[in-house]
Structures are given as structure tokens and as C-alpha cells.
Scaffold this motif. Structure first.
Motif, PDB file in Angstrom:
ATOM      1  N   UNK A  47     100.172  53.795  10.325  1.00  0.00           N
ATOM      2  CA  UNK A  47      99.669  54.222   9.019  1.00  0.00           C
ATOM      3  C   UNK A  47      99.231  55.673   9.132  1.00  0.00           C
ATOM      4  N   UNK A  48      99.683  56.489   8.189  1.00  0.00           N
ATOM      5  CA  UNK A  48      99.257  57.889   8.125  1.00  0.00           C
ATOM      6  C   UNK A  48      98.833  58.173   6.695  1.00  0.00           C
ATOM      7  N   UNK A  49      97.901  59.068   6.521  1.00  0.00           N
ATOM      8  CA  UNK A  49      97.463  59.381   5.167  1.00  0.00           C
ATOM      9  C   UNK A  49      96.298  60.347   5.166  1.00  0.00           C
ATOM     10  N   UNK A  50      95.772  60.567   3.991  1.00  0.00           N
ATOM     11  CA  UNK A  50      94.633  61.475   3.839  1.00  0.00           C
ATOM     12  C   UNK A  50      93.934  61.160   2.522  1.00  0.00           C
ATOM     13  N   UNK A  51      92.636  61.418   2.499  1.00  0.00           N
ATOM     14  CA  UNK A  51      91.824  61.273   1.297  1.00  0.00           C
ATOM     15  C   UNK A  51      91.064  62.566   1.059  1.00  0.00           C
ATOM     16  N   UNK A  71      92.116  63.348   6.801  1.00  0.00           N
ATOM     17  CA  UNK A  71      93.375  62.736   7.232  1.00  0.00           C
ATOM     18  C   UNK A  71      93.164  61.728   8.364  1.00  0.00           C
ATOM     19  N   UNK A  72      94.099  60.793   8.504  1.00  0.00           N
ATOM     20  CA  UNK A  72      94.002  59.788   9.558  1.00  0.00           C
ATOM     21  C   UNK A  72      95.396  59.364  10.010  1.00  0.00           C
ATOM     22  N   UNK A  89      96.220  35.036  14.793  1.00  0.00           N
ATOM     23  CA  UNK A  89      96.609  36.441  14.782  1.00  0.00           C
ATOM     24  C   UNK A  89      95.804  37.248  15.773  1.00  0.00           C
ATOM     25  N   UNK A  90      96.495  38.112  16.528  1.00  0.00           N
ATOM     26  CA  UNK A  90      95.829  39.024  17.458  1.00  0.00           C
ATOM     27  C   UNK A  90      96.479  40.390  17.281  1.00  0.00           C
ATOM     28  N   UNK A  91      95.673  41.396  16.983  1.00  0.00           N
ATOM     29  CA  UNK A  91      96.183  42.744  16.754  1.00  0.00           C
ATOM     30  C   UNK A  91      95.307  43.759  17.470  1.00  0.00           C
ATOM     31  N   UNK A  92      95.921  44.576  18.301  1.00  0.00           N
ATOM     32  CA  UNK A  92      95.225  45.717  18.899  1.00  0.00           C
ATOM     33  C   UNK A  92      95.449  46.935  18.017  1.00  0.00           C
ATOM     34  N   UNK A  93      94.509  47.867  18.020  1.00  0.00           N
ATOM     35  CA  UNK A  93      94.652  49.048  17.178  1.00  0.00           C
ATOM     36  C   UNK A  93      94.043  50.271  17.853  1.00  0.00           C
ATOM     37  N   UNK A  94      94.568  51.435  17.477  1.00  0.00           N
ATOM     38  CA  UNK A  94      94.079  52.712  17.979  1.00  0.00           C
ATOM     39  C   UNK A  94      94.323  53.748  16.895  1.00  0.00           C
ATOM     40  N   UNK A  95      93.485  54.759  16.819  1.00  0.00           N
ATOM     41  CA  UNK A  95      93.708  55.750  15.765  1.00  0.00           C
ATOM     42  C   UNK A  95      92.750  56.923  15.851  1.00  0.00           C
ATOM     43  N   UNK A  96      92.914  57.801  14.884  1.00  0.00           N
ATOM     44  CA  UNK A  96      92.025  58.952  14.751  1.00  0.00           C
ATOM     45  C   UNK A  96      91.752  59.196  13.273  1.00  0.00           C
ATOM     46  N   UNK A  97      90.560  59.684  12.967  1.00  0.00           N
ATOM     47  CA  UNK A  97      90.144  60.011  11.595  1.00  0.00           C
ATOM     48  C   UNK A  97      89.419  61.343  11.649  1.00  0.00           C
ATOM     49  N   UNK A  98      89.616  62.185  10.612  1.00  0.00           N
ATOM     50  CA  UNK A  98      89.086  63.545  10.644  1.00  0.00           C
ATOM     51  C   UNK A  98      88.489  63.920   9.293  1.00  0.00           C
ATOM     52  N   UNK A  99      87.565  64.859   9.319  1.00  0.00           N
ATOM     53  CA  UNK A  99      87.009  65.418   8.095  1.00  0.00           C
ATOM     54  C   UNK A  99      87.016  66.935   8.230  1.00  0.00           C
TER      55      UNK A  99
END
Length: 296
Positions: A47-51, A71-72, A89-99
Motif C-alpha cells: 500500500x502506498x499513499x499520502x494524506x 506519505x506512507x 489469519x496471520x499477517x506480518x507487516x512492515x512500513x514507514x509513515x512520514x509528516x
């Protein structure tokens, strides 16, 4: 951008060391998001996007009075080999979020790091477990970093409990895809530089439903409360337990039939704040937001 209707923000730099987002990142298992397909060989959903927001308010406290672009990028990996019995259900996740702000964050905070204006860069990872396709428990670690040197780096450990109540309302409520989406979020700080680590607790309901058939619009009304043992600082000293009640309205739509993975959202947040808390804000704040997201 939907304009923010926030009013003036008193200076509070000495009271704010670091942000504690409730808008960052798109939380571990975002409601309405497609889950990774266990049959897909790579099992990965990106998932990519921005607010864009008119003002950065988090947990009922002002962290930037400037309009911000947030953006994230996140990746979620399905682990069906770990499923069994009640564990569905088993889901691993990783990410980054910025301001990121066009200028400094305001509120008297520093902006003299290697990348001025890049107020916050979070990295996170964790795992989400779903039981009987209804109950989800996610646990995550977050690292808060400020490339603008607006605050000192530190960590959070977060747990979110969610219940998918969509099936319960079918045939009982005359609204399509209605749900209340009850959840409980708990965050324990670790290594806060200038104050004791706090436990933050956020119970919430997010009533939502869809309007239309060919291009449905999802309407959501968040209802959440911010509570903590020591995160909030009193105007006259002490640590109030109650920080805010938040509501508002969000509209989300995927307008392109051939690109259903692309969605847009916008709305307004209404913060009803405890005026006994030194939060750098007035009693009530109205903040507009608009964003886009693509999942693949």
C-alpha cells in the motif's frame, strides 16, 4: 486540499518532545483493506499513499500548526502456514509513515536537522492474528525519527484489538455494509527523552456504510476517546487522564472501475479537547484532510 478550520495555536514547544500519532501509519490491518491472498505465491500486499492535513494533531495534542503532507508505504505478508483451528489469519507487516511541512513545524520546535521540514519519519513492523474471521489482534513496534531534529528519537509498542461486526447488522440495519468496527488501541512508550513513558488507551467505534451501487462511497464517522496515565500534562500541573473526544466525517471512493485498488478519501476531524490539558490547542478544533491510496 480541504481547508482546515483550526484556530490559532498557543506556543507549547517546551511541553512537546515528540509526536505520538493516532493518524500514522495506516494502522496494522486497516478496515476495508484487501487482505493478502493466501493463494498468491508472493502473498504480499503493498500500500502506498499520502494524506494532506491542515494541521498535525495527534492524540489531542498539537505537533505542527503547519499544513502537512503525510506519505506512507506499507507491506503486508500473509502467513497461511501458521493458521489452524480458531486462528484463521496471520499477517506480518512492515512500513514507514512520514509528516512533511513546507516550512518548520511551528510551535517553537527545532527545524535544523539534515532535512528541514521533514518533521517525522516513522518505521514500524508487527504481526496481526485473526481468530474465527472476526477478532483481530495486532502488535507492533514503532520507531519515531525526526530528520528535521524537531524531537529526539524514541519507541512505541502498540496493541490493537478489533472486531468485525459487519455480519451482525445484515438485515437489521437498512444501510449497505453497515458496521460499528469496535476497537481498542493501547500504546506503551519506551525511552521518552524528557518525561516518563506513558500508557495511552484509545477505545473507539467507527460506524460506516456504503452509498450507491455502481461507484459506492463509504461513509465513516469516527467516535474515539483518548486516555492516558501520564501522557497528558495539566495546565496547572498533574496528569489528566482524559485528553479528547474525536468525531468527524470521512468519505472514501474508488472511482475508476478498471483501477479498483486506487482509492481517494477526504473529510473533516472534529476534536473536542479537555481544556485542562496543555495541548497547544483551543477547546475544539476542526481539521480537514484529503488523501489517496493504492494497494497492489
Amino acid at each position: 486540499m480541504i481547508a482546515a478550520a483550526s484556530v490559532g495555536v498557543p506556543a507549547l514547544a517546551q511541553d512537546i518532545e515528540a509526536p505520538d500519532g493516532d493518524e500514522r501509519p495506516p494502522e496494522a490491518v486497516p478496515p476495508g483493506d484487501a487482505t493478502p491472498n493466501a493463494q498468491d505465491p508472493d502473498r504480499v500486499t503493498w500500500s502506498v499513499g499520502a494524506t494532506a492535513v491542515g494541521q498535525y494533531i495527534s492524540r489531542g495534542v498539537a505537533f505542527s500548526q503547519e499544513p502537512s503532507l503525510q506519505p506512507f508505504v506499507s507491506a503486508r505478508i500473509a502467513l497461511p502456514e501458521l493458521e489452524g483451528g480458531a486462528l484463521t489469519g496471520v499477517t506480518a507487516f512492515v512500513g514507514t509513515w512520514n509528516s512533511i511541512q513546507s516550512g518548520g513545524p511551528g510551535l517553537g520546535q527545532a527545524n535544523d536537522g539534515p532535512v528541514p521540514g521533514w518533521y517525522e519519519a516513522d518505521i514500524y513492523s508487527g504481526i496481526a492474528l485473526t481468530f474465527r474471521e472476526r477478532f483481530t489482534v495486532s502488535v507492533a513496534w514503532y520507531r519515531y525519527i525526526s530528520p528535521a531534529d524537531s524531537f529526539t528519537d524514541y519507541d512505541d509498542f502498540e496493541m490493537i484489538l478489533r472486531f468485525d461486526d459487519t455480519q451482525f447488522w445484515k438485515g437489521r440495519v437498512p444501510l449497505d455494509n453497515f458496521s460499528l468496527s469496535p476497537s481498542l488501541r493501547m500504546v506503551q512508550e519506551e525511552g521518552q527523552p524528557l518525561r516518563d513513558d506513558a500508557l495511552y488507551v484509545q477505545p473507539s467505534l467507527t460506524p460506516s456504510f456504503t452509498v450507491g451501487t455502481e461507484t459506492p462511497v463509504t461513509v465513516s464517522v469516527p467516535l474515539m476517546v483518548g486516555l492516558s496515565d501520564s501522557f497528558y500534562r495539566g495546565v496547572d500541573g498533574g496528569n489528566p487522564d482524559f485528553g479528547f473526544f474525536r468525531t468527524g466525517l470521512t468519505l472514501a471512493i474508488s472511482p475508476i472501475e478498471t483501477a479498483s485498488a486506487l482509492s481517494f478519501n477526504g473529510g473533516i476531524d472534529v476534536w473536542m479537547l479537555n481544556d485542562d490539558v496543555a495541548n497547544g490547542l483551543d477547546d475544539n478544533e476542526f481539521v480537514g484532510r484529503i488523501g489517496a491510496r493504492y494497494s497492489f
